[in-house]
Design a protein around this motif. Structure first.
Motif, PDB file in Angstrom:
ATOM      1  N   UNK A 104       0.821  -1.222   0.000  1.00 16.98           N
ATOM      2  CA  UNK A 104       0.000   0.000   0.000  1.00 16.98           C
ATOM      3  C   UNK A 104       0.853   1.270   0.000  1.00 16.98           C
ATOM      4  N   UNK A 105       0.278   2.357  -0.480  1.00 11.64           N
ATOM      5  CA  UNK A 105       1.004   3.630  -0.501  1.00 11.64           C
ATOM      6  C   UNK A 105       1.075   4.248   0.889  1.00 11.64           C
ATOM      7  N   UNK A 106       1.949   5.215   1.037  1.00 10.85           N
ATOM      8  CA  UNK A 106       2.022   5.986   2.272  1.00 10.85           C
ATOM      9  C   UNK A 106       0.904   7.022   2.293  1.00 10.85           C
ATOM     10  N   UNK A 107       0.606   7.475   3.500  1.00 12.19           N
ATOM     11  CA  UNK A 107      -0.302   8.608   3.682  1.00 12.19           C
ATOM     12  C   UNK A 107       0.452   9.694   4.446  1.00 12.19           C
ATOM     13  N   UNK A 108       0.031  10.914   4.268  1.00 11.01           N
ATOM     14  CA  UNK A 108       0.649  12.022   5.013  1.00 11.01           C
ATOM     15  C   UNK A 108       0.612  11.710   6.502  1.00 11.01           C
ATOM     16  N   UNK A 109       1.736  11.951   7.181  1.00 11.82           N
ATOM     17  CA  UNK A 109       1.823  11.692   8.611  1.00 11.82           C
ATOM     18  C   UNK A 109       2.402  10.336   8.958  1.00 11.82           C
ATOM     19  N   UNK A 110       2.566   9.465   7.958  1.00 13.84           N
ATOM     20  CA  UNK A 110       3.119   8.127   8.212  1.00 13.84           C
ATOM     21  C   UNK A 110       4.604   8.208   8.590  1.00 13.84           C
ATOM     22  N   UNK A 111       5.057   7.166   9.287  1.00  9.86           N
ATOM     23  CA  UNK A 111       6.488   7.004   9.542  1.00  9.86           C
ATOM     24  C   UNK A 111       7.096   6.116   8.464  1.00  9.86           C
ATOM     25  N   UNK A 112       8.361   6.393   8.125  1.00 11.42           N
ATOM     26  CA  UNK A 112       9.071   5.610   7.116  1.00 11.42           C
ATOM     27  C   UNK A 112      10.437   5.203   7.667  1.00 11.42           C
ATOM     28  N   UNK A 113      10.769   3.920   7.532  1.00  8.49           N
ATOM     29  CA  UNK A 113      12.078   3.435   7.972  1.00  8.49           C
ATOM     30  C   UNK A 113      13.144   3.881   6.980  1.00  8.49           C
ATOM     31  N   UNK A 114      14.224   4.468   7.497  1.00  3.41           N
ATOM     32  CA  UNK A 114      15.379   4.827   6.662  1.00  3.41           C
ATOM     33  C   UNK A 114      16.542   3.958   7.125  1.00  3.41           C
ATOM     34  N   UNK A 115      17.010   3.064   6.234  1.00  2.00           N
ATOM     35  CA  UNK A 115      18.029   2.089   6.645  1.00  2.00           C
ATOM     36  C   UNK A 115      19.311   2.246   5.834  1.00  2.00           C
ATOM     37  N   UNK A 116      20.393   1.753   6.426  1.00  2.00           N
ATOM     38  CA  UNK A 116      21.712   1.800   5.791  1.00  2.00           C
ATOM     39  C   UNK A 116      22.282   0.384   5.746  1.00  2.00           C
ATOM     40  N   UNK A 117      21.889  -0.386   4.731  1.00  2.00           N
ATOM     41  CA  UNK A 117      22.315  -1.788   4.656  1.00  2.00           C
ATOM     42  C   UNK A 117      23.702  -1.970   4.044  1.00  2.00           C
ATOM     43  N   UNK A 118      24.316  -0.864   3.583  1.00  2.00           N
ATOM     44  CA  UNK A 118      25.583  -0.978   2.844  1.00  2.00           C
ATOM     45  C   UNK A 118      26.609  -0.010   3.441  1.00  2.00           C
ATOM     46  N   UNK A 119      26.884   1.098   2.743  1.00  2.00           N
ATOM     47  CA  UNK A 119      27.931   2.019   3.173  1.00  2.00           C
ATOM     48  C   UNK A 119      27.492   2.944   4.302  1.00  2.00           C
ATOM     49  N   UNK A 120      28.492   3.506   4.976  1.00  2.00           N
ATOM     50  CA  UNK A 120      28.209   4.435   6.074  1.00  2.00           C
ATOM     51  C   UNK A 120      27.915   5.834   5.520  1.00  2.00           C
ATOM     52  N   UNK A 121      27.303   6.656   6.338  1.00  2.00           N
ATOM     53  CA  UNK A 121      26.944   8.015   5.935  1.00  2.00           C
ATOM     54  C   UNK A 121      28.210   8.858   5.817  1.00  2.00           C
ATOM     55  N   UNK A 122      28.487   9.331   4.627  1.00  2.00           N
ATOM     56  CA  UNK A 122      29.721  10.091   4.413  1.00  2.00           C
ATOM     57  C   UNK A 122      29.522  11.581   4.605  1.00  2.00           C
ATOM     58  N   UNK A 123      28.329  12.061   4.287  1.00  2.00           N
ATOM     59  CA  UNK A 123      28.077  13.490   4.453  1.00  2.00           C
ATOM     60  C   UNK A 123      26.765  13.697   5.191  1.00  2.00           C
ATOM     61  N   UNK A 124      26.894  14.041   6.458  1.00  2.20           N
ATOM     62  CA  UNK A 124      25.707  14.239   7.290  1.00  2.20           C
ATOM     63  C   UNK A 124      24.792  15.295   6.675  1.00  2.20           C
ATOM     64  N   UNK A 125      25.388  16.311   6.057  1.00  2.00           N
ATOM     65  CA  UNK A 125      24.583  17.405   5.496  1.00  2.00           C
ATOM     66  C   UNK A 125      23.675  16.899   4.378  1.00  2.00           C
ATOM     67  N   UNK A 126      24.179  15.936   3.606  1.00  7.57           N
ATOM     68  CA  UNK A 126      23.367  15.393   2.512  1.00  7.57           C
ATOM     69  C   UNK A 126      22.203  14.594   3.085  1.00  7.57           C
ATOM     70  N   UNK A 127      22.497  13.778   4.098  1.00  7.89           N
ATOM     71  CA  UNK A 127      21.426  13.018   4.750  1.00  7.89           C
ATOM     72  C   UNK A 127      20.391  13.969   5.345  1.00  7.89           C
ATOM     73  N   UNK A 128      20.880  15.016   6.017  1.00  6.08           N
ATOM     74  CA  UNK A 128      19.955  15.982   6.627  1.00  6.08           C
ATOM     75  C   UNK A 128      19.017  16.566   5.570  1.00  6.08           C
ATOM     76  N   UNK A 129      19.593  16.854   4.411  1.00  9.34           N
ATOM     77  CA  UNK A 129      18.784  17.430   3.340  1.00  9.34           C
ATOM     78  C   UNK A 129      17.702  16.437   2.906  1.00  9.34           C
ATOM     79  N   UNK A 130      18.108  15.163   2.762  1.00  4.52           N
ATOM     80  CA  UNK A 130      17.153  14.138   2.337  1.00  4.52           C
ATOM     81  C   UNK A 130      16.047  13.935   3.358  1.00  4.52           C
TER      82      UNK A 130
END
Lengths: 343, 343
Positions: free
Chosen positions: A23-49
């Protein structure tokens, strides 16, 4: 959950293939953000996303220590695998998106085996690409017909610097109810119609693939991409033409030299523009890309091929539905999914 | 032709494995120089290599148009395959050496199938490495136990700029009668003794492998390297640590996750020095290479590992005997072949 009976992948196969669209998301839903591979290299880029997700009224949830690091990996295999498992089994979130690729997904596949119930897979749309291709194939091995999304990722500069069309396409894939709305047609350039001439320029099949390096890295493993009757989608980055050649040669040889008869068609996204060493050898009137695929690789004249679809490591990248029953239209020069939604 | 009954690869296997060593060259012999992969990029380098062969009183013979070129390839697949076939079946030459690697050997394997009698393979020593790894594996699939030579190649700057020891090693492999003289011990550094502790620090097995990228590119094909009970030798060039990781992960997963129990031992040649992104994360007292293999890749503590043998894309490269029955001595820190020659 939408359950759509799709078209048969091959005319010779009688039963239509099942297709599972979470099913699709609805406004207000929570979404899991996972890192199954490489580590976060630029916190600023993640923050933007993350800001982009919040702008869409989504609440990002993490399942691992974002400071964890082991060499090029975002922490140990066990921790990264557990984050994937927790993301799918958590009752708090309604979808799962990978923050980024890098390398590391193939390492955790054995640790995921048997750990995520197919009912959990059916409940959440899954997003990512590049190294994440390994997870797409893994999930589709767990549940053939599961639709997963080959999409830009929020901790990468490709999304932060992506075009509005690219960001809008991710939004549609997150929130679009019917598959045809979640993943509209992907337009490209027909390199050759091939055997599709006999069927009005159209072939059908399940959409599989992703990053060619990862598709190739799964060969011989229990999680390799199931290509029989499929529309094979490929993209790659920073790989010279001879490497793409080597990978397609391996895929073909691993299928008894019959890969290009076995698949319904080939769809090529962005693969960079370094396909041969020296395009001057071709003369001015020869297109390097056409020559590469048809003359140098020697793809058979019978194979339907659509190139230049906006998929891959580019700012214009759209989101594609893997596992979906696709309709490759070589006359209309496009790949369509969710056909039955619109009937 | 020397026929030597070697030691069994595994103590549990009763029958010793046969080993076929083609005869050495003699002064005045002709040698086939073939280009099964990339085209000649620097004529001056090839000229230098040919001069070296002539200095050794050998007469280089070609079997293809050296000006032929198709993209990055030294001519069409058909022409390159025919050159390989002609080189082995010609009665005029006594050995076959590849001028260079590049890319293209895997493409021609289907065209070689059934075209070179095993009796022809037994008559000529075969030399090359890098992309040529695919031909080594192909020939050993045709005739298990055939000894072929992982060696520098005459159209590459690595031989032209190679050390005297490296050039002398190639000379020995061309002219040395017994295998132990053709390929003397390769010395390295023991990373761990592992299960060899139980057998006096020594394990035995057929020596297989070569360039890791090519070993991996053969997975799933009919010509993949037979690793059961083998001493697996690997080298690679211009591949970051995460790529080596991805390849070994694929090899392991393609062997049911049991590769490192299946092989007798691992021997690592040159793999560059870019194994992890940032060795500073390790602290000054940790060796990056050791950490990479044992902690990041997590190779099992039971696996005998010898590293830093002089094999690969380096000026110091020695010549190694693939297909030979090897003796990996983790206490003496060396790999020996032709053991029975000396008994």
């Amino acid at each position: 959950m939408g359950l759509v009976a799709g078209k048969p992948a091959r005319k010779s196969e009688a039963a239509p293939e099942l297709q599972y669209l979470p099913p699709p998301l609805k406004a207000g839903d929570s979404i899991s953000v996972i890192f199954p591979a490489g580590y976060v290299r630029e916190q600023a880029v993640l923050d933007w996303g993350l800001q982009l997700l919040k702008k869409w009224d989504l609440n990002p949830v993490f399942h691992q220590d974002l400071d964890a690091r082991l060499g090029y990996l975002a922490g140990s295999d066990a921790a990264r695998a557990q984050a994937v498992i927790d993301a799918f089994t958590s009752s708090a979130t309604k979808a799962v998106i990978c923050g980024q690729g890098g390398y590391g997904c193939t390492r955790i596949l054995p640790l995921l085996e048997g750990k995520i119930p197919t009912e959990a897979l059916k409940k959440k749309r899954f997003f990512g690409f590049s190294d994440v291709t390994a997870l797409h194939s893994f999930f589709q091995r767990q549940l053939p017909g599961l639709v997963t999304f080959h999409s830009p990722m929020p901790a990468t500069s490709l999304l932060a610097q992506g075009t509005k069309d690219s960001q809008d396409a991710l939004y549609d894939a997150l929130f679009g109810k019917a598959l045809a709305l979640a993943c509209p047609a992907l337009h490209g350039r027909t390199l050759q119609i091939g055997r599709a001439e006999a069927t009005g320029g159209v072939v059908t099949g399940r959409v599989v693939g992703g990053n060619l390096t990862l598709v190739t890295a799964l060969v011989g493993t229990p999680w390799e991409v199931d290509m029989k009757g499929a529309i094979l989608l490929i993209e790659d980055v920073n790989e010279a033409g001879y490497r793409i050649d080597r990978m397609l040669t391996q895929l073909n040889q691993a299928h008894g030299g019959k890969l290009f008869e076995l698949i319904a068609g080939l769809v090529v996204g962005d693969v960079g523009d370094d396909l041969i060493d020296d395009s001057k050898q071709l003369g001015d009137d020869v297109d390097e890309s056409d020559w590469y695929w048809l003359k140098l690789l020697g793809l058979p004249a019978t194979l339907p091929i659509l190139t230049e679809i906006p998929i891959g490591h580019i700012k214009e990248a759209k989101t594609a539905a893997l596992g979906a029953n696709g309709r490759l239209d070589l006359v209309g020069q496009k790949l369509i999914v969710g056909v039955n939604d619109l009937l």
